[in-house]
Every structure is written in C-alpha cells, then in structure tokens.
Design an enzyme around this catalytic site. Structure first.
Site, PDB file in Angstrom:
ATOM      1  N   CYS A  91       0.859  -1.187   0.000  1.00 25.13           N
ATOM      2  CA  CYS A  91       0.000   0.000   0.000  1.00 25.13           C
ATOM      3  C   CYS A  91       0.892   1.232   0.000  1.00 25.13           C
ATOM      4  CB  CYS A  91      -0.933   0.002   1.200  1.00 25.13           C
ATOM      5  SG  CYS A  91      -2.005   1.453   1.304  1.00 25.13           S
ATOM      6  N   GLY A  92       0.823   2.022  -1.069  1.00 27.56           N
ATOM      7  CA  GLY A  92       1.707   3.175  -1.178  1.00 27.56           C
ATOM      8  C   GLY A  92       1.370   4.288  -0.211  1.00 27.56           C
ATOM      9  N   HIS A  93       0.094   4.702  -0.160  1.00 25.52           N
ATOM     10  CA  HIS A  93      -0.254   5.768   0.776  1.00 25.52           C
ATOM     11  C   HIS A  93      -0.014   5.317   2.200  1.00 25.52           C
ATOM     12  CE1 HIS A  93      -4.152   4.085   2.219  1.00 25.52           C
ATOM     13  NE2 HIS A  93      -3.984   4.959   3.182  1.00 25.52           N
ATOM     14  N   HIS A 225      -8.881  -2.925  -7.685  1.00 27.40           N
ATOM     15  CA  HIS A 225      -8.764  -1.484  -7.902  1.00 27.40           C
ATOM     16  C   HIS A 225      -9.027  -1.172  -9.373  1.00 27.40           C
ATOM     17  CE1 HIS A 225      -6.139  -2.487  -4.478  1.00 27.40           C
ATOM     18  NE2 HIS A 225      -6.355  -1.269  -4.036  1.00 27.40           N
ATOM     19  N   ASP A 250     -10.500   5.762  -3.230  1.00 27.36           N
ATOM     20  CA  ASP A 250      -9.271   6.174  -2.577  1.00 27.36           C
ATOM     21  C   ASP A 250      -9.274   7.694  -2.517  1.00 27.36           C
ATOM     22  OD1 ASP A 250      -6.651   6.581  -1.664  1.00 27.36           O
ATOM     23  OD2 ASP A 250      -5.888   4.886  -2.816  1.00 27.36           O
ATOM     24  N   CYS A 254      -3.141   7.410  -4.492  1.00 25.60           N
ATOM     25  CA  CYS A 254      -2.874   5.971  -4.507  1.00 25.60           C
ATOM     26  C   CYS A 254      -1.441   5.680  -4.970  1.00 25.60           C
ATOM     27  CB  CYS A 254      -3.877   5.227  -5.381  1.00 25.60           C
ATOM     28  SG  CYS A 254      -3.765   3.421  -5.226  1.00 25.60           S
ATOM     29  N   GLY A 255      -0.618   5.201  -4.040  1.00 25.30           N
ATOM     30  CA  GLY A 255       0.788   4.964  -4.348  1.00 25.30           C
ATOM     31  C   GLY A 255       1.022   3.795  -5.280  1.00 25.30           C
ATOM     32  N   THR A 256       0.408   2.642  -4.985  1.00 23.50           N
ATOM     33  CA  THR A 256       0.589   1.503  -5.880  1.00 23.50           C
ATOM     34  C   THR A 256      -0.154   1.740  -7.195  1.00 23.50           C
ATOM     35  OG1 THR A 256      -1.249   0.324  -4.790  1.00 23.50           O
ATOM     36  CG2 THR A 256       0.983  -0.171  -4.037  1.00 23.50           C
TER      37      THR A 256
END
Length: 339
Positions: A91-93, A225, A250, A254-256
């Site tokens: 999870c990026g965020h 997603h 989101d 969204c990082g990913t």
C-alpha cells in the site's frame, strides 16, 4: 473500563486517505517472511483487521498498517497493510503514512535532511526516504517494488456499458485502467455514484473474465482497484477516480496505483525514465511519481520478456491523533460491521 484486549495506534492521513498505524497489541504474527505473515493473518487473525477497520471503530474507507519486527536483516520494520477490502500485499499511501509516523514518534533514528527507512512488506522490500526539517516529516519518497503492464488494449464485457477497453498493470496490487470518456460519465464528484458503480462492475467483470495472476506468486491475484482516468489525462498529469473493493474511493492519489499507471504509460511508450509524473486524486491531492529503473521480471516470466520498471512515489502525510482501541467482551460488534 473493562477490556480483554487493547490495541495502540497512531492515526494519520496521506493526502486525505487515512492510515491507522497499529504500534502495539497485535504481537508478532507467525511466519518466516512478511508474505507468510500476511497469509497467517488472513487465515487466523482477520478479526483484528475487521475490529480496527470496520464500523464502529473505523469506516467504509478505513485503511491501516500493523507494525511488525522485520523478517529480513536489511529492513528496519515489517508492515502488514490492512483496510476494509482485506490485507494487501502493498500500500503506497500506507507506506507514506507509516514512514511519517515512525519519524514523528521517534520510533526510528531521525536524521536531517533525509531519514531512510527500509520496510519489509509482503510485496518485497520498500525503501522510504523521509524529508525532515526541524524534526518534522515534510514528505516521503518511496521506492516501490517492480511494476509492470500485464496487458494492454484488453476488453471486458461490463453491463450496461458493453465492451469496455482497459489496460491491466501491477504496482504492488493489480489495477484495471479505464478512460472515463469511454463510459460517457463526466469526471465530477457529483457523479460519484455512477463512477463507483462503473468501477465495481468493471472490477467484477475483470475478475470473472480475465482474472490477473502475478507471474511469480499466484497468491497475488485478482483485481480490487479500478483507475478511472479523467478526460485529458496524459503522461505528465493524470486525474482519476480510484474505485476500491468492496465499494469506496481512494481519497489519496494511490501509491501503488501511481506505480501501476506509470508502468502502463511506460509500456505504451508515453512515459520515459527520470520524468516527473503528476497523479491527481478524486479530491484534488497529488503524488509525484518517477520511473528510475528498467528490468525484467525474474523466474519463469523472464522467458516471456515481461518488462518491469522501478517507480518512486512522493507524497505527504500528517498525524491526526493517537488512540487505544479496547475490546469489551460484552461489545455486540467484536469484529465490527459493514453497512
């Protein structure tokens, strides 16, 4: 106050999306790797996720991370990512939130102007470089796992929109990337119900008709997603609405998802290495992405020439509070609820 279990947390948000960082109360999850721990958590401890993420302690768009000792010697902390949709590989965020919390609570040695934190995640090693001024985390640049486009110019049947063109990419999770103008829906928050319905319908169709599977780890599979790009989005600046299973947006860029979007654009020949990419969320917040390295996925996929890229993503997070979450044995919602 009567409690049979207490969880300690530092709450934060990353460009609008919450990350509830669980710092105590879970214990060490069994497993030789973080992916093993993720598997064990899903099979035996998912009630902790639902307790902390679902109502009444969380909400429909809640997200979090559980800190663990690392399973590899080159990492500072292990992380399990949890949200209402499940236990994610990456999870990026959430990583930006975790890194900010670790710096601002003093759980790592803080160095200025940059504190480097190495995180052991189920998707692999993720390095976060936190920009620090006067002890405060100002932004985080994360170096993500290898990302790739799994398929371009695919089509899925999703009623009532018929045949929907999409690209499929991986940035730590799988993403179906769709242009909203193909659906005839305006990019506007007043249209959020229609956008959400479209994203969920496309997601279900992809999983039913063309379910993605990671070439090196079949346990990473399925699309949860859908990146719905606004008209005019390109390789310099892309606006989007990100629909997430089981039915939320989101709030962050969204990082990913930023990583997957850059991998898709690179595969199309539209985004070069070492070029800034501005990814804008549905609420108008921003991540800055860059592709810093090319490669080929190892193992069996290498013979099929599956090209990968290494993305970096920069964003900001803020601590919003600290809390202890108590479980009263008489609580009628020991695992929370969904409405």
């Amino acid at each position: 106050m009567r409690s049979s279990r207490v969880f300690h947390a530092v709450d934060s948000h990353t460009e609008g999306m919450p990350t509830r960082v669980i710092t105590g109360g879970v214990g060490v999850v069994p497993g030789a790797t973080m992916f093993d721990r993720r598997r064990y958590f899903i099979e035996h401890l998912d009630h902790i996720r639902t307790f902390l993420m679902n109502e009444p302690r969380g909400h429909a768009a809640m997200s979090g991370a559980i800190l663990q000792p690392p399973t590899r010697p080159d990492a500072d902390y292990g992380v399990l990512y949890i949200e209402t949709s499940g236990c994610l590989p990456m999870c990026g965020h959430g990583t930006i939130g975790v890194a900010t919390v670790l710096v601002e609570t003093g759980m790592v040695e803080v160095k200025e102007p940059v504190t480097t934190i190495r995180l052991d995640t189920p998707a692999g090693l993720v390095v976060a470089r936190v920009r620090v001024t006067d002890g405060a985390a100002k932004s985080v640049v994360l170096r993500n796992v290898p990302s790739f486009a799994l398929g371009l110019d695919r089509t899925v049947r999703a009623e009532p929109w018929g045949d929907v063109p999409y690209d499929l990419a991986f940035g730590g999770n799988f993403y179906a990337i769709v242009h909203l103008d193909k659906l005839g829906i305006p990019f506007a928050r007043t249209e959020k119900r229609r956008i959400l319905d479209a994203g969920l319908a496309i997601m279900a169709a992809v999983n039913d008709q063309d379910r993605p599977v990671h070439p090196l780890n079949p346990e990473i599979n399925g699309c949860h997603h859908v990146y719905l790009a606004a008209p005019g989005s390109d390789a310099r600046h892309s606006r989007h609405a990100m629909v997430i299973h089981p039915g939320m947006f989101d709030r962050s860029p969204c990082g990913t998802g930023t990583s997957a979007r850059m991998a898709q654009l690179h595969a199309r020949g539209e985004l070069a290495l070492d070029t800034d990419f501005d990814n804008e969320s549905f609420i108008g917040t921003h991540f800055t992405g860059r592709l810093v390295e090319e490669g080929v996925l190892g193992g069996p996929a290498a013979t099929r020439g599956l090209a990968t890229v290494i993305p970096t993503v920069e964003g900001r997070a803020w601590i919003t509070g600290t809390a202890q979450y108590h479980y009263d044995p008489d609580d009628p919602f020991p695992e929370g609820f969904e409405l």
